[in-house]
Design a protein around this motif. Structure first.
Motif, PDB file in Angstrom:
ATOM      1  N   LEU A   5      25.638  -7.458  -2.331  1.00  0.00           N
ATOM      2  CA  LEU A   5      26.978  -6.930  -2.080  1.00  0.00           C
ATOM      3  C   LEU A   5      27.322  -7.017  -0.593  1.00  0.00           C
ATOM      4  O   LEU A   5      28.436  -7.409  -0.228  1.00  0.00           O
ATOM      5  CB  LEU A   5      27.067  -5.483  -2.556  1.00  0.00           C
ATOM      6  CG  LEU A   5      28.373  -4.737  -2.241  1.00  0.00           C
ATOM      7  CD1 LEU A   5      29.570  -5.458  -2.839  1.00  0.00           C
ATOM      8  CD2 LEU A   5      28.307  -3.294  -2.751  1.00  0.00           C
ATOM      9  N   ALA A  10      29.608  -3.010 -10.473  1.00  0.00           N
ATOM     10  CA  ALA A  10      28.660  -3.726  -9.598  1.00  0.00           C
ATOM     11  C   ALA A  10      27.617  -4.519 -10.367  1.00  0.00           C
ATOM     12  O   ALA A  10      26.568  -4.857  -9.818  1.00  0.00           O
ATOM     13  CB  ALA A  10      27.968  -2.745  -8.649  1.00  0.00           C
ATOM     14  N   ARG A  18      25.172   1.892  -9.406  1.00  0.00           N
ATOM     15  CA  ARG A  18      24.239   1.475 -10.455  1.00  0.00           C
ATOM     16  C   ARG A  18      23.432   2.645 -11.001  1.00  0.00           C
ATOM     17  O   ARG A  18      23.082   2.672 -12.182  1.00  0.00           O
ATOM     18  CB  ARG A  18      23.298   0.399  -9.905  1.00  0.00           C
ATOM     19  CG  ARG A  18      23.992  -0.910  -9.549  1.00  0.00           C
ATOM     20  CD  ARG A  18      24.574  -1.615 -10.784  1.00  0.00           C
ATOM     21  NE  ARG A  18      23.519  -2.074 -11.652  1.00  0.00           N
ATOM     22  CZ  ARG A  18      22.978  -3.290 -11.580  1.00  0.00           C
ATOM     23  NH1 ARG A  18      23.409  -4.158 -10.667  1.00  0.00           N
ATOM     24  NH2 ARG A  18      22.032  -3.657 -12.423  1.00  0.00           N
ATOM     25  N   GLY A  36      21.584  -4.520  -3.663  1.00  0.00           N
ATOM     26  CA  GLY A  36      22.552  -4.060  -2.683  1.00  0.00           C
ATOM     27  C   GLY A  36      22.835  -5.062  -1.586  1.00  0.00           C
ATOM     28  O   GLY A  36      23.964  -5.190  -1.122  1.00  0.00           O
ATOM     29  N   TRP A  46      26.257   0.297  -3.613  1.00  0.00           N
ATOM     30  CA  TRP A  46      25.739  -0.402  -4.797  1.00  0.00           C
ATOM     31  C   TRP A  46      24.726   0.464  -5.543  1.00  0.00           C
ATOM     32  O   TRP A  46      24.764   0.561  -6.781  1.00  0.00           O
ATOM     33  CB  TRP A  46      25.091  -1.720  -4.370  1.00  0.00           C
ATOM     34  CG  TRP A  46      24.462  -2.476  -5.498  1.00  0.00           C
ATOM     35  CD1 TRP A  46      25.059  -3.384  -6.326  1.00  0.00           C
ATOM     36  CD2 TRP A  46      23.095  -2.374  -5.948  1.00  0.00           C
ATOM     37  NE1 TRP A  46      24.161  -3.846  -7.249  1.00  0.00           N
ATOM     38  CE2 TRP A  46      22.948  -3.254  -7.041  1.00  0.00           C
ATOM     39  CE3 TRP A  46      22.000  -1.634  -5.522  1.00  0.00           C
ATOM     40  CZ2 TRP A  46      21.740  -3.409  -7.706  1.00  0.00           C
ATOM     41  CZ3 TRP A  46      20.800  -1.777  -6.197  1.00  0.00           C
ATOM     42  CH2 TRP A  46      20.671  -2.664  -7.271  1.00  0.00           C
TER      43      TRP A  46
END
Length: 342
Positions: A244, A235, A329, A241, A325
């Motif tokens: 995404l 990602a 991460r 986020g 996400w």
């Protein structure tokens, strides 16, 4: 001849290649087969090689990266505005090279062979599911033509057909009975093949660290976890986020002009398969999550009080994408109690 950026318009057999120098002037135009592109890149000093993210681009990109080049893949829709005048392969390659120079251009992360393998498995399973749906619809039509109406639901039809074929008295012609038996046998074979894929995805989700972290999120099981891992990797392409969620097409489409903002339905851009799977997962998790005494549950109950349930499902799917996400991460499992509804 110092080439700073090499733009490649990929084709099944031949590719158009255009090289730009540091000033952006065209210094090279060639038409080569894929093997010739690799030989050309092998004899060049390291430079930026740009391609559209299409079939075969990731494989060729990995080969070119091994020769010391920086590979940049772009979505074809971002390259299209840079095509000048008449469209041909040479103009496409020049547009690809020019688009790669833009500082605001969004690039596609180069996928590993393992990611492409997992994506291929998901596409194969999705094709089998579509074939099973088409077969079930045909079977329902065959029965309906004989005056037999079966309630909705795949399992209900499965039980009804099995009971129908077990009866000694034939409600329709012998030839139609043979057809129904043949369709039912094909249905069983499709179920077996789809189940084999599901078992493989479940095993992969247990062994892959990223997929195992994603399965801690409600609504994301082995199918969604492996599909997300194959599509976005670590990602790093997405800065946050919501990027995404926007890439998956789960955010409202914006039409703003003259300072008047207007939001429509979801944009439906990006990976349609992954968007569909996340929406299915959100629909399955919504009843449980909305009853929980958590910030996420309170947020869902508030949405259900003022919006249609389908709208809430899509909103939850976008939320799941943002949570996924954050989990990838951070490298930590999802904690429902610590999660917020923001």
């Amino acid at each position: 001849m110092q080439i700073a950026i090499l733009g490649i318009d990929l084709g099944k057999n031949s590719c158009s290649v255009v090289g730009l120098d540091v000033a952006g002037r065209v210094v090279l135009r060639r038409r080569l087969r894929r093997e010739g592109v690799i030989k050309l890149a092998a004899g060049m000093p390291g430079c930026v090689i740009a391609m559209e993210a299409c079939c075969g681009a990731h494989h060729l990109g990995r080969l070119l990266r091994e020769h010391g080049h920086q590979v940049r893949l772009m979505s074809p829709e971002y390259v299209r505005p840079y095509v000048k005048a008449q469209k041909n392969d040479d103009r496409d390659a020049e547009a690809i090279a020019e688009a790669a120079t833009r500082p605001t251009m969004r690039f596609v992360e180069l996928k590993s062979e393992a990611q492409l393998d997992m994506q291929s498995l998901h596409r194969a399973r999705d094709r089998l599911v579509g074939e099973r749906t088409a077969l079930i619809n045909q079977l329902r039509a065959v029965l309906l033509e004989r005056g037999i109406v079966v309630p909705q639901g795949r399992r209900k039809l499965e039980r009804y057909v099995d009971a129908l074929l077990a009866e000694e008295e034939i409600r329709f012609s012998p030839r139609t009975r043979l057809l129904v038996e043949d369709l039912r046998a094909e249905w069983r074979e499709l179920d077996r093949r789809i189940s084999a894929f599901d078992d493989e995805f479940a095993a992969q989700a247990r062994t892959d660290e990223t997929a195992r972290l994603l399965t801690s999120i409600p609504g994301i099981g082995p199918l969604n976890a492996t599909a997300l891992t194959a599509a976005i990797g670590n990602a790093q392409t997405f800065g946050r986020g919501r990027d995404l969620a926007a890439w998956l097409g789960l955010v409202p489409k914006q039409v703003t002009t003259g300072g008047k903002p207007k939001l429509l339905g979801i944009s439906k851009r990006g990976n349609g398969y992954l968007r569909k799977m996340l929406i299915h997962g959100a629909r399955a998790a919504l009843p449980t999550l909305s009853k929980g005494e958590t910030p996420l549950g309170a947020w869902l109950r508030g949405l259900l009080g003022r919006a249609h349930v389908n709208t809430v499902v899509v909103a939850l799917a976008a939320k799941l994408a943002r949570i996924a996400w954050a989990v990838i991460r951070s490298g930590k499992k999802f904690d429902m109690k610590a999660a917020t509804a923001s």
